[in-house]
Motif scaffolding. Structure first.
Motif, PDB file in Angstrom:
ATOM      1  N   PRO A 163      -9.470 -31.497  20.985  1.00  0.00           N
ATOM      2  CA  PRO A 163     -10.841 -31.008  20.982  1.00  0.00           C
ATOM      3  C   PRO A 163     -11.585 -31.366  22.274  1.00  0.00           C
ATOM      4  O   PRO A 163     -12.292 -30.536  22.803  1.00  0.00           O
ATOM      5  CB  PRO A 163     -11.478 -31.686  19.783  1.00  0.00           C
ATOM      6  CG  PRO A 163     -10.368 -32.228  18.957  1.00  0.00           C
ATOM      7  CD  PRO A 163      -9.183 -32.329  19.824  1.00  0.00           C
ATOM      8  N   GLU A 164     -11.422 -32.590  22.768  1.00  0.00           N
ATOM      9  CA  GLU A 164     -12.105 -32.999  23.996  1.00  0.00           C
ATOM     10  C   GLU A 164     -11.573 -32.212  25.192  1.00  0.00           C
ATOM     11  O   GLU A 164     -12.337 -31.786  26.053  1.00  0.00           O
ATOM     12  CB  GLU A 164     -11.912 -34.502  24.221  1.00  0.00           C
ATOM     13  CG  GLU A 164     -12.575 -35.052  25.449  1.00  0.00           C
ATOM     14  CD  GLU A 164     -14.099 -34.960  25.404  1.00  0.00           C
ATOM     15  OE1 GLU A 164     -14.701 -34.895  26.485  1.00  0.00           O
ATOM     16  OE2 GLU A 164     -14.678 -34.944  24.307  1.00  0.00           O
ATOM     17  N   PHE A 165     -10.258 -32.010  25.212  1.00  0.00           N
ATOM     18  CA  PHE A 165      -9.662 -31.272  26.323  1.00  0.00           C
ATOM     19  C   PHE A 165     -10.146 -29.826  26.343  1.00  0.00           C
ATOM     20  O   PHE A 165     -10.478 -29.290  27.406  1.00  0.00           O
ATOM     21  CB  PHE A 165      -8.134 -31.320  26.209  1.00  0.00           C
ATOM     22  CG  PHE A 165      -7.439 -30.518  27.271  1.00  0.00           C
ATOM     23  CD1 PHE A 165      -7.401 -30.964  28.579  1.00  0.00           C
ATOM     24  CD2 PHE A 165      -6.837 -29.309  26.957  1.00  0.00           C
ATOM     25  CE1 PHE A 165      -6.772 -30.236  29.551  1.00  0.00           C
ATOM     26  CE2 PHE A 165      -6.208 -28.569  27.930  1.00  0.00           C
ATOM     27  CZ  PHE A 165      -6.173 -29.022  29.227  1.00  0.00           C
ATOM     28  N   THR A 166     -10.210 -29.210  25.201  1.00  0.00           N
ATOM     29  CA  THR A 166     -10.668 -27.805  25.158  1.00  0.00           C
ATOM     30  C   THR A 166     -12.138 -27.708  25.538  1.00  0.00           C
ATOM     31  O   THR A 166     -12.551 -26.745  26.191  1.00  0.00           O
ATOM     32  CB  THR A 166     -10.442 -27.195  23.770  1.00  0.00           C
ATOM     33  OG1 THR A 166     -11.086 -28.003  22.783  1.00  0.00           O
ATOM     34  CG2 THR A 166      -8.961 -27.069  23.458  1.00  0.00           C
ATOM     35  N   ARG A 167     -12.935 -28.711  25.157  1.00  0.00           N
ATOM     36  CA  ARG A 167     -14.340 -28.696  25.546  1.00  0.00           C
ATOM     37  C   ARG A 167     -14.476 -28.818  27.065  1.00  0.00           C
ATOM     38  O   ARG A 167     -15.245 -28.080  27.684  1.00  0.00           O
ATOM     39  CB  ARG A 167     -15.089 -29.851  24.865  1.00  0.00           C
ATOM     40  CG  ARG A 167     -16.592 -29.834  25.100  1.00  0.00           C
ATOM     41  CD  ARG A 167     -17.286 -31.012  24.437  1.00  0.00           C
ATOM     42  NE  ARG A 167     -16.989 -32.268  25.093  1.00  0.00           N
ATOM     43  CZ  ARG A 167     -17.538 -32.683  26.252  1.00  0.00           C
ATOM     44  NH1 ARG A 167     -18.395 -31.925  26.875  1.00  0.00           N
ATOM     45  NH2 ARG A 167     -17.218 -33.845  26.779  1.00  0.00           N
ATOM     46  N   ARG A 168     -13.701 -29.707  27.656  1.00  0.00           N
ATOM     47  CA  ARG A 168     -13.747 -29.855  29.106  1.00  0.00           C
ATOM     48  C   ARG A 168     -13.212 -28.618  29.817  1.00  0.00           C
ATOM     49  O   ARG A 168     -13.706 -28.236  30.869  1.00  0.00           O
ATOM     50  CB  ARG A 168     -12.958 -31.080  29.541  1.00  0.00           C
ATOM     51  CG  ARG A 168     -13.656 -32.359  29.184  1.00  0.00           C
ATOM     52  CD  ARG A 168     -12.941 -33.532  29.756  1.00  0.00           C
ATOM     53  NE  ARG A 168     -13.649 -34.745  29.386  1.00  0.00           N
ATOM     54  CZ  ARG A 168     -13.604 -35.849  30.072  1.00  0.00           C
ATOM     55  NH1 ARG A 168     -12.887 -35.910  31.166  1.00  0.00           N
ATOM     56  NH2 ARG A 168     -14.264 -36.910  29.681  1.00  0.00           N
ATOM     57  N   LEU A 169     -12.207 -28.005  29.226  1.00  0.00           N
ATOM     58  CA  LEU A 169     -11.659 -26.791  29.811  1.00  0.00           C
ATOM     59  C   LEU A 169     -12.681 -25.662  29.767  1.00  0.00           C
ATOM     60  O   LEU A 169     -12.830 -24.908  30.736  1.00  0.00           O
ATOM     61  CB  LEU A 169     -10.386 -26.390  29.068  1.00  0.00           C
ATOM     62  CG  LEU A 169      -9.509 -25.337  29.707  1.00  0.00           C
ATOM     63  CD1 LEU A 169      -9.043 -25.822  31.073  1.00  0.00           C
ATOM     64  CD2 LEU A 169      -8.331 -25.019  28.814  1.00  0.00           C
ATOM     65  N   ARG A 170     -13.423 -25.564  28.684  1.00  0.00           N
ATOM     66  CA  ARG A 170     -14.481 -24.551  28.596  1.00  0.00           C
ATOM     67  C   ARG A 170     -15.582 -24.822  29.618  1.00  0.00           C
ATOM     68  O   ARG A 170     -16.122 -23.890  30.216  1.00  0.00           O
ATOM     69  CB  ARG A 170     -15.067 -24.521  27.188  1.00  0.00           C
ATOM     70  CG  ARG A 170     -14.186 -23.851  26.193  1.00  0.00           C
ATOM     71  CD  ARG A 170     -14.859 -23.733  24.846  1.00  0.00           C
ATOM     72  NE  ARG A 170     -13.873 -23.363  23.850  1.00  0.00           N
ATOM     73  CZ  ARG A 170     -13.869 -23.781  22.609  1.00  0.00           C
ATOM     74  NH1 ARG A 170     -14.833 -24.592  22.180  1.00  0.00           N
ATOM     75  NH2 ARG A 170     -12.941 -23.399  21.780  1.00  0.00           N
ATOM     76  N   TYR A 218     -14.434 -23.658  33.031  1.00  0.00           N
ATOM     77  CA  TYR A 218     -14.448 -22.209  33.220  1.00  0.00           C
ATOM     78  C   TYR A 218     -15.802 -21.581  32.925  1.00  0.00           C
ATOM     79  O   TYR A 218     -15.917 -20.371  32.871  1.00  0.00           O
ATOM     80  CB  TYR A 218     -13.367 -21.544  32.374  1.00  0.00           C
ATOM     81  CG  TYR A 218     -12.001 -21.777  32.935  1.00  0.00           C
ATOM     82  CD1 TYR A 218     -11.619 -21.178  34.123  1.00  0.00           C
ATOM     83  CD2 TYR A 218     -11.096 -22.620  32.305  1.00  0.00           C
ATOM     84  CE1 TYR A 218     -10.374 -21.401  34.664  1.00  0.00           C
ATOM     85  CE2 TYR A 218      -9.852 -22.840  32.829  1.00  0.00           C
ATOM     86  CZ  TYR A 218      -9.490 -22.226  34.012  1.00  0.00           C
ATOM     87  OH  TYR A 218      -8.259 -22.451  34.538  1.00  0.00           O
ATOM     88  N   ASP A 219     -16.806 -22.389  32.741  1.00  0.00           N
ATOM     89  CA  ASP A 219     -18.161 -21.879  32.568  1.00  0.00           C
ATOM     90  C   ASP A 219     -18.575 -21.127  33.830  1.00  0.00           C
ATOM     91  O   ASP A 219     -18.090 -21.391  34.921  1.00  0.00           O
ATOM     92  CB  ASP A 219     -19.113 -23.059  32.314  1.00  0.00           C
ATOM     93  CG  ASP A 219     -20.495 -22.606  31.925  1.00  0.00           C
ATOM     94  OD1 ASP A 219     -20.650 -21.458  31.476  1.00  0.00           O
ATOM     95  OD2 ASP A 219     -21.432 -23.412  32.082  1.00  0.00           O
TER      96      ASP A 219
END
Length: 117
Positions: free
Chosen positions: A1-8, A11-12
């Motif tokens: 979950p933390e990795f996907t949040r940082r990935l989003r 790519y913002d």
């Protein structure tokens, strides 16, 4: 979950525009470095050939001096020397110029300009 949040976040849109600016900056610097290195190599080759084909010691010395003059012309030596001198004069015992010492140096420069004017 933390990795996907940082990935989003990466790519913002805002971060993507910052990444694009960074890539443009780095790309431009690489092009500038390449062009500068090529210009240096061309001047170096010309100076080396002229130095090799010089008929006398003084001719070779003149070619070498002209090449060194061109190299030093790229760097603003007087600005560098002035910064070193001001660090020596206003830096104090630690040779570090803090904000107060920068203000003293600027005041000294202003007084010098006023006296010269």
């Amino acid at each position: 979950p933390e990795f996907t949040r940082r990935l989003r976040l990466f790519y913002d849109d805002r971060n993507a525009s910052q990444m694009l600016k960074l890539c443009q900056f780095l790309g431009a610097r690489l092009v500038h470095a390449f062009v500068g290195m090529e210009a240096f190599m061309i001047k170096f080759i010309i100076a080396a050939e002229a130095h090799r084909s010089a008929a006398s010691f003084f001719g070779a010395l003149f070619v070498a001096s002209a090449f060194l003059n061109q190299l030093l012309g790229v760097v603003d030596v007087s600005k560098f020397a002035q910064k070193r001198l001001f660090t020596f004069i206003f830096g104090g015992e630690d040779s570090f110029v803090d904000d107060y010492e920068k203000k003293v140096a600027k005041t000294w420069q202003a007084m010098l300009v006023m006296r010269m004017w």
